[in-house]
Design a protein around this motif. Structure first.
Motif, PDB file in Angstrom:
ATOM      1  N   THR A 139       0.921  -3.331   7.897  1.00 32.48           N
ATOM      2  CA  THR A 139       1.236  -2.084   7.447  1.00 32.48           C
ATOM      3  C   THR A 139       0.024  -1.873   6.219  1.00 32.48           C
ATOM      4  O   THR A 139      -0.591  -0.820   6.000  1.00 32.48           O
ATOM      5  N   VAL A 140      -0.349  -2.966   5.379  1.00 32.71           N
ATOM      6  CA  VAL A 140      -1.449  -2.736   4.552  1.00 32.71           C
ATOM      7  C   VAL A 140      -2.868  -2.840   5.059  1.00 32.71           C
ATOM      8  O   VAL A 140      -3.878  -2.156   4.600  1.00 32.71           O
ATOM      9  N   SER A 172      -8.940   2.241   4.857  1.00 36.64           N
ATOM     10  CA  SER A 172      -9.023   3.605   4.785  1.00 36.64           C
ATOM     11  C   SER A 172      -9.297   3.866   3.295  1.00 36.64           C
ATOM     12  O   SER A 172     -10.214   4.759   2.819  1.00 36.64           O
ATOM     13  N   ALA A 189      -8.129   7.294  -4.646  1.00 34.39           N
ATOM     14  CA  ALA A 189      -7.515   6.040  -4.353  1.00 34.39           C
ATOM     15  C   ALA A 189      -8.167   4.767  -4.870  1.00 34.39           C
ATOM     16  O   ALA A 189      -7.543   3.972  -5.239  1.00 34.39           O
ATOM     17  N   ARG A 196       2.116   6.766  -3.838  1.00 29.08           N
ATOM     18  CA  ARG A 196       1.484   7.455  -2.725  1.00 29.08           C
ATOM     19  C   ARG A 196       1.765   6.659  -1.664  1.00 29.08           C
ATOM     20  O   ARG A 196       2.260   7.323  -0.626  1.00 29.08           O
ATOM     21  N   HIS A 197       1.889   5.209  -1.479  1.00 33.80           N
ATOM     22  CA  HIS A 197       2.221   4.631  -0.357  1.00 33.80           C
ATOM     23  C   HIS A 197       3.221   3.737  -0.546  1.00 33.80           C
ATOM     24  O   HIS A 197       3.090   2.622  -1.231  1.00 33.80           O
ATOM     25  N   VAL A 242       0.775   1.792  -4.673  1.00 30.59           N
ATOM     26  CA  VAL A 242       1.162   1.155  -3.423  1.00 30.59           C
ATOM     27  C   VAL A 242       2.352   0.301  -3.826  1.00 30.59           C
ATOM     28  O   VAL A 242       2.393  -0.460  -4.633  1.00 30.59           O
ATOM     29  N   LEU A 268      -4.475   0.657   5.786  1.00 24.74           N
ATOM     30  CA  LEU A 268      -4.552   1.323   4.386  1.00 24.74           C
ATOM     31  C   LEU A 268      -5.628   0.787   3.703  1.00 24.74           C
ATOM     32  O   LEU A 268      -6.482   1.692   3.136  1.00 24.74           O
ATOM     33  N   GLN A 305       8.446   9.283  -2.913  1.00 25.49           N
ATOM     34  CA  GLN A 305       8.580  10.545  -1.980  1.00 25.49           C
ATOM     35  C   GLN A 305       9.793  10.564  -1.120  1.00 25.49           C
ATOM     36  O   GLN A 305      10.612   9.625  -0.908  1.00 25.49           O
ATOM     37  N   ILE A 324       4.747  -2.046  -1.177  1.00 23.37           N
ATOM     38  CA  ILE A 324       4.819  -2.333   0.308  1.00 23.37           C
ATOM     39  C   ILE A 324       5.181  -3.857   0.477  1.00 23.37           C
ATOM     40  O   ILE A 324       4.727  -4.528  -0.282  1.00 23.37           O
ATOM     41  N   HIS A 362       6.703   1.548   1.171  1.00 24.03           N
ATOM     42  CA  HIS A 362       7.438   1.232   2.448  1.00 24.03           C
ATOM     43  C   HIS A 362       8.171  -0.089   2.249  1.00 24.03           C
ATOM     44  O   HIS A 362       7.637  -1.076   1.595  1.00 24.03           O
TER      45      HIS A 362
END
Length: 314
Positions: free
Chosen positions: A250-251, A257, A206, A239-240, A271, A254, A298, A273, A242
């Protein structure tokens, strides 16, 4: 990358692991088509979804405009002369709605559980390079002969002929210099991804998708592609993703991580978002900066992103 990439329309595909809940596979393909998606992608891992050849053929038969593709065929699983015939058949019967995603194979469990030998990354990539050459040759006119280290084809006239002259578009994705150089020189659609995609290396992978690293990857692509650059379609695997009005909430987890700044994470091509308007703005920014125009989502967020797809269509 270059302004020439702006001619590519923004479009989305969806990786479908199964039908939508309560619907058939054919119904699900028609729903994607009705929502305005460009492509249904079928995976090629031994523990996921339907067999990709059957899945693509069925989805194509159930629709009229939806493209079908693989995410992605692992070249170790099928001889290219056999696969070329299946692909040409789908392309012909669908009226040219096939895209061919190809990869060197990376999922350790696919090999371990099937007993298929998993060679070193170098050998697997060598095999992928030969594989593309064989497919291209068999998609062309007349008999084809090829003698490489991994494949040998002698006087084979690929049949049936694909609907698309020269064969359906080939998608090759990569994160490292060797794969991206090959994709820029030989593929029609170039997936620009983080390196090291195995699950055990997900965090490091990532970090390789943050904007500064993506800039470097496109330097490699520009150098390798030469005059082909303007014709390449650039693809990102999301991968991410929304659609939300709570971008900070939300971010932030992420970003923690991934170990990157919030703005860098928001700018990563893996990403996507934000609100519908913010997402559209980011899509245009990425196309201008790098040339990205083709994205795969996805399945769980396919309906969530329908508003984005509809907005792009309008």
């Amino acid at each position: 990358m270059t302004s020439a990439h702006s001619v590519h329309p923004l479009r989305f595909g969806v990786e479908m692991m199964a039908p939508f809940e309560g619907r058939t596979w054919a119904d699900s393909a028609r729903e994607l088509e009705a929502m305005g998606y460009s492509t249904l992608f079928a995976p090629d891992h031994l523990n996921e979804g339907y067999g990709p050849i059957t899945a693509m053929a069925t989805a194509a038969a159930a629709t009229t405009t939806l493209k079908v593709a693989t995410a992605v065929f692992a070249v170790d699983f099928r001889h290219p002369a056999i696969l070329a015939r299946e692909l040409a058949s789908i392309d012909q019967l669908s009226g040219g709605r096939l895209e061919v995603g190809l990869g060197a194979g990376y999922m350790v469990d696919d090999y371990a559980t099937s007993g298929i030998r998993m060679d070193s990354p170098r050998i697997r990539v060598d095999r992928l390079m030969e594989y593309v050459a064989v497919l291209r040759g068999l998609f062309g006119d007349g008999s084809f002969t090829f003698e490489g280290e991994h494949y040998r084809v002698t006087g084979l006239d690929g049949s049936p002929a694909p609907h698309t002259p020269g064969g359906p578009p080939i998608l090759v994705a990569g994160g490292g210099r060797r794969m991206l150089t090959f994709a820029a020189q030989q593929a029609d659609i170039v997936g620009v991804n983080p390196s090291l995609p195995t699950s055990a290396q997900a965090e490091r992978s990532a970090l390789d998708a943050l904007p500064a690293r993506i800039d470097t990857k496109f330097e490699w692509i520009r150098e390798a592609a030469g005059e082909r650059l303007a014709d390449l379609e650039i693809h990102a695997w999301l991968r991410h993703a929304h659609v939300t009005n709570d971008v900070p909430g939300t971010v932030a987890p992420l970003a923690r991580s991934l170990g990157g700044a919030v703005e860098d994470v928001l700018g990563s091509p893996i990403v996507l978002i934000g609100s519908v308007g913010e997402i559209i703005e980011r899509l245009h920014e990425r196309r201008e900066r790098w040339g990205y125009s083709y994205y795969t989502l996805q399945q769980p967020v396919a309906r969530e992103f329908a508003a984005v797809v509809a907005r792009l269509a309008s």
